[in-house]
Motif scaffolding. Structure first.
Motif, PDB file in Angstrom:
ATOM      1  N   VAL A   1      10.434  -0.038  -7.550  1.00 27.52           N
ATOM      2  CA  VAL A   1      10.069  -1.264  -6.833  1.00 27.52           C
ATOM      3  C   VAL A   1      11.072  -2.377  -7.138  1.00 27.52           C
ATOM      4  CG1 VAL A   1       8.312  -3.070  -6.702  1.00 27.52           C
ATOM      5  CG2 VAL A   1       7.623  -0.662  -6.662  1.00 27.52           C
TER       6      VAL A   1
ATOM      7  N   TYR B   1      11.885  -6.291  -5.313  1.00 28.54           N
ATOM      8  CA  TYR B   1      10.585  -6.955  -5.496  1.00 28.54           C
ATOM      9  C   TYR B   1      10.371  -7.254  -6.974  1.00 28.54           C
ATOM     10  CZ  TYR B   1       9.909  -5.356  -0.745  1.00 28.54           C
ATOM     11  OH  TYR B   1      10.069  -5.136   0.595  1.00 28.54           O
TER      12      TYR B   1
ATOM     13  N   SER C   1       8.822  -9.762  -8.260  1.00 25.68           N
ATOM     14  CA  SER C   1       7.563 -10.444  -8.578  1.00 25.68           C
ATOM     15  C   SER C   1       6.428  -9.453  -8.851  1.00 25.68           C
ATOM     16  CB  SER C   1       7.163 -11.378  -7.438  1.00 25.68           C
ATOM     17  OG  SER C   1       6.912 -10.632  -6.251  1.00 25.68           O
ATOM     18  N   ALA C   2       6.665  -8.149  -8.606  1.00 24.10           N
ATOM     19  CA  ALA C   2       5.638  -7.136  -8.862  1.00 24.10           C
ATOM     20  C   ALA C   2       5.952  -6.429 -10.165  1.00 24.10           C
ATOM     21  CB  ALA C   2       5.585  -6.132  -7.714  1.00 24.10           C
ATOM     22  N   GLU C   3       4.954  -6.313 -11.052  1.00 23.52           N
ATOM     23  CA  GLU C   3       5.209  -5.698 -12.348  1.00 23.52           C
ATOM     24  C   GLU C   3       3.914  -5.149 -12.936  1.00 23.52           C
ATOM     25  OE1 GLU C   3       6.737  -8.878 -14.756  1.00 23.52           O
ATOM     26  OE2 GLU C   3       4.744  -9.724 -15.045  1.00 23.52           O
ATOM     27  N   GLY C   4       4.040  -4.440 -14.055  1.00 26.52           N
ATOM     28  CA  GLY C   4       2.871  -3.912 -14.753  1.00 26.52           C
ATOM     29  C   GLY C   4       2.182  -2.785 -14.013  1.00 26.52           C
TER      30      GLY C   4
ATOM     31  N   HIS D   1       0.656  -6.173 -10.806  1.00 30.99           N
ATOM     32  CA  HIS D   1       0.486  -7.617 -10.744  1.00 30.99           C
ATOM     33  C   HIS D   1       1.593  -8.230  -9.893  1.00 30.99           C
ATOM     34  CE1 HIS D   1      -2.325  -7.168 -14.141  1.00 30.99           C
ATOM     35  NE2 HIS D   1      -1.446  -6.276 -14.556  1.00 30.99           N
ATOM     36  N   ILE D   2       1.240  -9.246  -9.128  1.00 33.73           N
ATOM     37  CA  ILE D   2       2.223  -9.967  -8.320  1.00 33.73           C
ATOM     38  C   ILE D   2       2.090 -11.458  -8.626  1.00 33.73           C
ATOM     39  CG2 ILE D   2       2.852 -10.674  -5.972  1.00 33.73           C
ATOM     40  CD1 ILE D   2       1.978  -8.003  -4.955  1.00 33.73           C
TER      41      ILE D   2
ATOM     42  N   VAL E   1       7.220   2.303  -1.217  1.00 33.08           N
ATOM     43  CA  VAL E   1       7.309   3.094  -2.448  1.00 33.08           C
ATOM     44  C   VAL E   1       6.061   3.931  -2.711  1.00 33.08           C
ATOM     45  CG1 VAL E   1       7.701   3.012  -4.942  1.00 33.08           C
ATOM     46  CG2 VAL E   1       8.796   1.322  -3.465  1.00 33.08           C
TER      47      VAL E   1
END
Lengths: 91, 91
Positions: free
Chosen positions: A28, A33, A35-38, B48-49, B68
């Protein structure tokens, strides 16, 4: 006899490393992107139970999750129960 | 900037054969739970975003799912968005 739809969510415990989630996060981020995580990857299973009461359906669902679907050492689960039209009603 | 928890459910389309669900159903039936049937196995992903608005978070989540997480030929997805405490608030 009512039919119940069981929607089970199974996730690794927070302390368990999730390499698949890690790989998804890298993919991702490589697409931009940031800002997307975890990311955490678990399982989503659905099935149907025929039971006389919601309590009976809940008990069967718990036993199925405990004995087959979930590995309690590494995973946790929760589920929702939703009533469906009975089989007799559909016949 | 708010943090959003995204909970994604990915399932095979109803027309796609699900061998893993079939195997789970056989295991459950062999343990005597004949009232449970129609098992389908999908994926449950959380991430998370950080976004300024729910609309922006929704758009990023859709793009991440489309590009994705989900194979649109065989799978469908839906997700819930839940607000979390902001990163600044946690700092």
């Amino acid at each position: 006899m009512t039919n119940w739809l069981v929607e089970v969510r199974i996730q690794f415990k927070p302390s368990v490393f999730d390499p698949q989630g890690h790989a998804v996060e890298n993919a991702v981020h490589s697409l931009g992107y940031r800002s997307a995580e975890g990311f955490r990857v678990g399982k989503y299973m659905t099935f149907h139970i025929a039971a006389a009461s919601k309590e009976e359906a809940e008990q069967v669902a718990h036993e199925v999750c405990d004995k087959v679907l979930c590995n309690p050492v590494m995973e946790t689960y929760d589920f929702d129960l939703k009533p469906e039209a009975s089989k007799e009603g559909l016949a």
